[in-house]
Design a protein around this motif. Structure first.
Motif, PDB file in Angstrom:
ATOM      1  N   LEU A   1       0.783  -1.232   0.017  1.00 19.83           N
ATOM      2  CA  LEU A   1       0.002  -0.068  -0.165  1.00 19.83           C
ATOM      3  C   LEU A   1       0.792   1.337   0.170  1.00 19.83           C
ATOM      4  CD1 LEU A   1      -3.031   0.517   0.091  1.00 19.83           C
ATOM      5  CD2 LEU A   1      -2.718   0.586   2.441  1.00 19.83           C
TER       6      LEU A   1
ATOM      7  N   ALA B   1       3.056  -0.276   4.816  1.00 15.10           N
ATOM      8  CA  ALA B   1       1.832   0.235   4.479  1.00 15.10           C
ATOM      9  C   ALA B   1       1.858   1.805   4.613  1.00 15.10           C
ATOM     10  CB  ALA B   1       0.623  -0.255   5.164  1.00 15.10           C
TER      11      ALA B   1
ATOM     12  N   LEU C   1      -0.679   5.292   4.317  1.00 15.51           N
ATOM     13  CA  LEU C   1      -2.141   5.375   4.091  1.00 15.51           C
ATOM     14  C   LEU C   1      -2.573   6.763   4.850  1.00 15.51           C
ATOM     15  CD1 LEU C   1      -4.235   2.906   6.402  1.00 15.51           C
ATOM     16  CD2 LEU C   1      -1.783   2.991   6.353  1.00 15.51           C
ATOM     17  N   GLU C   2      -3.808   6.762   4.856  1.00 21.45           N
ATOM     18  CA  GLU C   2      -4.442   8.028   5.478  1.00 21.45           C
ATOM     19  C   GLU C   2      -3.871   9.242   5.373  1.00 21.45           C
ATOM     20  OE1 GLU C   2      -6.899   6.733   9.358  1.00 21.45           O
ATOM     21  OE2 GLU C   2      -4.905   6.261   9.815  1.00 21.45           O
TER      22      GLU C   2
ATOM     23  N   ASP D   1       3.557   2.438   9.175  1.00 22.51           N
ATOM     24  CA  ASP D   1       4.241   1.520   9.806  1.00 22.51           C
ATOM     25  C   ASP D   1       5.537   0.943   9.467  1.00 22.51           C
ATOM     26  OD1 ASP D   1       3.564  -0.208   7.854  1.00 22.51           O
ATOM     27  OD2 ASP D   1       2.295  -1.853   9.115  1.00 22.51           O
TER      28      ASP D   1
ATOM     29  N   GLY E   1       7.732  -0.061  12.145  1.00 24.00           N
ATOM     30  CA  GLY E   1       7.043  -1.355  12.880  1.00 24.00           C
ATOM     31  C   GLY E   1       5.776  -1.082  13.624  1.00 24.00           C
ATOM     32  N   ALA E   2       5.496   0.268  13.810  1.00 22.81           N
ATOM     33  CA  ALA E   2       4.064   0.385  14.274  1.00 22.81           C
ATOM     34  C   ALA E   2       3.448   1.737  13.721  1.00 22.81           C
ATOM     35  CB  ALA E   2       4.031   0.619  15.949  1.00 22.81           C
ATOM     36  N   PRO E   3       2.336   1.668  13.521  1.00 25.68           N
ATOM     37  CA  PRO E   3       1.707   3.061  12.779  1.00 25.68           C
ATOM     38  C   PRO E   3       2.311   4.298  13.562  1.00 25.68           C
ATOM     39  CG  PRO E   3      -0.288   1.890  13.988  1.00 25.68           C
ATOM     40  CD  PRO E   3       1.197   1.013  14.097  1.00 25.68           C
TER      41      PRO E   3
ATOM     42  N   GLN F   1       5.828  10.148  20.362  1.00 28.27           N
ATOM     43  CA  GLN F   1       5.291   9.625  21.395  1.00 28.27           C
ATOM     44  C   GLN F   1       4.061   8.532  21.160  1.00 28.27           C
ATOM     45  OE1 GLN F   1       5.533  11.649  25.011  1.00 28.27           O
ATOM     46  NE2 GLN F   1       7.560  12.095  24.088  1.00 28.27           N
TER      47      GLN F   1
ATOM     48  N   SER G   1       2.739   4.419  20.773  1.00 27.79           N
ATOM     49  CA  SER G   1       3.205   3.284  19.941  1.00 27.79           C
ATOM     50  C   SER G   1       2.043   3.046  18.762  1.00 27.79           C
ATOM     51  CB  SER G   1       3.178   1.774  20.685  1.00 27.79           C
ATOM     52  OG  SER G   1       2.040   1.746  21.200  1.00 27.79           O
ATOM     53  N   TYR G   2       1.053   3.907  18.728  1.00 23.67           N
ATOM     54  CA  TYR G   2       0.083   3.625  17.816  1.00 23.67           C
ATOM     55  C   TYR G   2      -0.353   5.129  17.630  1.00 23.67           C
ATOM     56  CZ  TYR G   2      -3.521   1.253  15.381  1.00 23.67           C
ATOM     57  OH  TYR G   2      -4.460   0.648  14.408  1.00 23.67           O
TER      58      TYR G   2
ATOM     59  N   THR H   1      -2.495   7.428  14.759  1.00 26.74           N
ATOM     60  CA  THR H   1      -3.024   7.358  13.353  1.00 26.74           C
ATOM     61  C   THR H   1      -4.114   8.708  13.080  1.00 26.74           C
ATOM     62  OG1 THR H   1      -5.093   6.247  14.129  1.00 26.74           O
ATOM     63  CG2 THR H   1      -3.256   4.796  13.320  1.00 26.74           C
ATOM     64  N   SER H   2      -4.804   8.672  11.903  1.00 22.47           N
ATOM     65  CA  SER H   2      -5.918   9.337  11.347  1.00 22.47           C
ATOM     66  C   SER H   2      -5.824  10.914  11.502  1.00 22.47           C
ATOM     67  CB  SER H   2      -7.107   9.110  12.529  1.00 22.47           C
ATOM     68  OG  SER H   2      -7.290   7.815  12.457  1.00 22.47           O
TER      69      SER H   2
ATOM     70  N   ARG I   1      -3.254   6.065  20.568  1.00 28.33           N
ATOM     71  CA  ARG I   1      -3.495   4.844  21.485  1.00 28.33           C
ATOM     72  C   ARG I   1      -2.633   5.005  22.694  1.00 28.33           C
ATOM     73  NH1 ARG I   1      -1.841  -1.253  21.966  1.00 28.33           N
ATOM     74  NH2 ARG I   1      -3.478  -2.226  22.644  1.00 28.33           N
TER      75      ARG I   1
END
Lengths: 448, 243
Positions: A271, A292, A294-295, A310, A313-315, A339, A341-342, A344-345, A360
């Motif tokens: 992606l 990937a 995205l967003e 990611d 390794g993480a998003p 800061q 580990s996740y 997004t958006s 997260r």
């Protein structure tokens, strides 16, 4: 000698204590103080009606004006029982002294006239009690269904009178709802009023993103594959925009709707981000990484694209300089989030100052802002902090508010929050899940 | 005057002592948390309670970062949270491990498939779809992971044997996620899960052209719940016969 060393150690210790104290302070940085609210009085509207429904309608509209102005965070309503003054007869002046005794900065007067069957005239006037003059005056004509929009438009102008920048209430929301049992696209007014289901495929429909006030992109599974569609909200006609095998997701509309960014998958590839013409033609690849990407989220000047990848390794959220072309050894995306580990958006504010995103935290999700113009450079601001989830932020056209989805009530509903007052307000209250809200451009500017 | 200065110095010393005390406390809490995390891992928590374990690790990392930034009080709080999470992970892992072992020891392991895979009791011969549903079991994943465990690979070997016996069957491999995280990111993750399964089946000799993939992300959960039990079941690759 020994004494001098002792003093030195103590001074070092003191410096250390001070520096630690200072670094601790960063947690308490706030965006800005909530603006001081102007007090506004909105007496009952004057009515000229043949039928009896006039009173209820008048109260609905004056209530709506009050609600919009309160939502904005810039106004505070002077409670009606404190004045109880009926509308002055035509030509008669306001009782300015009475208003200033109530510490009122503005008075909004309305007049609703029934011209004929389903024909109304709404006249709204805003008076500045300091100058004792009318500051904004508008007269609108239209059918019953357009009355609420007239009030939203007047609220936006009232906010402009106070702040110098137009409000964003004359606009729409699109979101995903599982009300019918499957995820479908819905639209409503900016306050959640008059919701309407747009898609009815009984397959998945996701990720609405407005192109204009009357059309939006979304991801649909009509062909058993996530493809991009463009939908006209009035005719409900839709056009296939991108349908490569694999994922065609994350539509994001660029400045003035001239370009579309999306995450696509070429055969045998992973992606990546692409920029396409609004009709989906001429996809140009922007990122090229085995992870990937995205967003995408456009900076309002079209200079940068923030996105999720990611690759670490993480998003996490990155930013690429579009003026330098596609990703290359000389144009590596810059990581924005360090800061958590996740993350997004991402969603870029219309003035370019903030990037809102979801982080997260433990097993929960909260809304954060990156302030690119913080007092001490780029600053992170936590917008929500609750034991439930806040996700999917989308900016109001005036950049003062965000809509988002939250499972505060067990299921997901749409909420909004002012980035100044940080006070959340619930917009939808259905037992189903409402997610992925997208706030349209202002209908006043864009028409439709 | 000298007395005053001495008094001030004394105060400064006391303050710095207090401060280093906070550091010591935080360090102690971090060490304790590290031990708890190690214990949890030794008990198989990273495999059996991956979410709780990951959360413990996250808190521990945060505690260390805060410690490095000399935010001792928050650091200690994070370390304590890490320890709690690690202990929870250890306990849940032990429970789940015991459950899994009990299930394995059951007399007819073939019959313990999940309810939705059990075929109906009708006397009619099973349709191909029903046979496929019974034979092809879902593959499950850890949070934010598309990696195939050894257990999953075993299961896919079984699936590939069934596919060998039914060469006319074409499959769609659906990638699914649990509800947590962004809709879009989960679409990408679901796609990766479906691909990982397809690629492994191809490596076992199944013809690539027989295997379609599609990601539904978090949008079609198998179980509606909002807990680890539901999430674990929802993080899956599912097999459907293509028509």
């Amino acid at each position: 000698m020994l004494k001098r060393m002792f003093i030195g150690v103590c001074l070092m210790a003191l410096a250390w204590v001070i520096s630690a104290e200072e670094s601790g302070l960063e947690e308490f940085i706030v965006i800005s103080k909530a603006p001081k609210k102007a007090r506004i009085a909105i007496p009952s509207f004057r009515l000229e009606f043949q039928s009896e429904e006039g009173f209820g309608l008048g109260e609905e509209l004056s209530g709506l004006l009050g609600k919009d102005l309160t939502r904005s965070g810039f106004f505070e309503l002077v409670p009606r029982p404190s004045y109880l003054k009926p509308a002055p007869a035509q030509g008669e002046d306001e009782d300015w002294q009475a208003w200033s005794m109530l510490n009122t900065q503005a008075v909004a007067r309305g007049e609703l006239v029934e011209l004929g069957p389903d024909q109304y005239q709404l006249t709204l006037k805003l008076f500045d009690t300091a100058t004792r003059k009318m500051a904004v005056g508008k007269s609108y004509k239209g059918s019953r269904t357009s009355l609420r929009r007239m009030v939203h438009r007047f609220a936006d102008e009232t906010i402009e009178w106070l702040t110098g920048r137009r409000g964003g209430f004359e606009s729409r929301l699109a979101f995903v709802s599982s009300k019918s049992g499957r995820k479908e696209i819905f639209v409503s007014d900016s306050d959640g009023f008059s919701p309407a289901q747009l898609s009815n495929t009984r397959k998945l429909n996701l990720s609405p993103a407005w192109l204009s006030g009357s059309s939006l992109y979304f991801v649909g599974y009509d062909r058993a594959n996530p493809d991009l569609y463009l939908l006209d909200i009035f005719s409900k006609e839709k056009k296939l925009v991108s349908s490569q095998p694999g994922l065609n997701i994350s539509p994001a509309v660029g400045p003035a709707g001239k370009k579309l960014a999306a995450a696509l998958e070429s055969p045998g590839e992973n992606l990546d981000l692409y920029i396409l013409n609004p009709d989906g033609s001429r996809p140009l690849r922007v990122t090229s990484h085995p992870a990937a990407d995205l967003e995408p989220a456009w900076s309002p000047d079209g200079h940068y694209l923030a996105f999720v990848s990611d690759r670490s390794g993480a998003p996490q959220i990155y930013m690429i300089d579009l003026y330098q072309g596609a990703e290359s050894a000389g144009n590596k995306p810059v990581r924005l989030t360090t800061q958590g580990s996740y993350n997004t958006s991402p969603a870029w504010s219309p003035d370019g100052r903030y990037l809102a995103y979801t982080r997260r935290v433990g097993n929960q999700f909260d809304l954060y802002l990156i302030d690119f113009q913080g007092a001490s450079g780029r600053t992170e601001i936590q917008l929500t902090s609750t034991p439930y989830n806040e996700e999917d932020p989308s900016w109001s056209p005036d950049g003062r508010m965000l809509v988002y989805s939250s499972n505060k009530n067990g299921n997901y509903d749409i909420f909004e929050i002012s980035i100044f007052s940080k006070e959340p307000m619930q917009i939808t209250d259905w037992p189903s899940d409402e997610t992925q809200p997208s706030w349209s451009p202002s209908l006043y500017e864009k028409g439709g | 005057m000298a007395k005053k200065i001495l008094g001030l110095l004394f105060l400064v010393m006391a303050l710095s002592l207090l401060h280093s005390c906070g550091a010591k406390d935080a360090k102690k809490a971090i060490d304790a948390a590290q031990t708890a995390v190690d214990d949890a891992k030794a008990a198989g928590a990273d495999q059996y309670a991956p979410d709780e374990y990951k959360s413990a690790e996250d808190y521990l990392t945060k505690a260390r970062e805060q410690y490095d930034q000399r935010d001792y009080k928050p650091s200690k709080a994070s370390a304590l949270a890490a320890k709690d999470q690690a202990e929870l992970a250890k306990k849940r892992a032990a429970d789940r491990k015991a459950e899994a072992e009990k299930a394995e020891a059951a007399p007819t392991p073939g019959q313990t498939t999940e309810a939705y895979n059990v075929s109906s009791l009708s006397e009619q011969p099973l349709s191909l779809e029903e046979q496929a549903r019974a034979a092809l079991k879902d593959v499950h994943f850890d949070f934010d992971s598309a990696e195939l465990s050894e257990e999953n690979k075993q299961l896919l070997v079984e699936n590939s044997k069934w596919l060998e016996q039914h060469p006319e069957v074409k499959l769609t491999i659906e990638g699914h996620c649990d509800e947590r995280g962004s809709t879009e990111y989960n679409l990408a993750l679901g796609e990766r899960r479906a691909k990982a399964v397809r690629d492994y089946l191809v490596s076992l000799g199944v013809d690539h052209s027989r295997l379609n993939i599609v990601s539904f992300g978090e949008s079609m959960p198998l179980l509606p719940g909002h807990n680890e039990e539901a999430w674990a079941k929802n993080r899956r690759a599912h097999f459907a016969i293509s028509k």
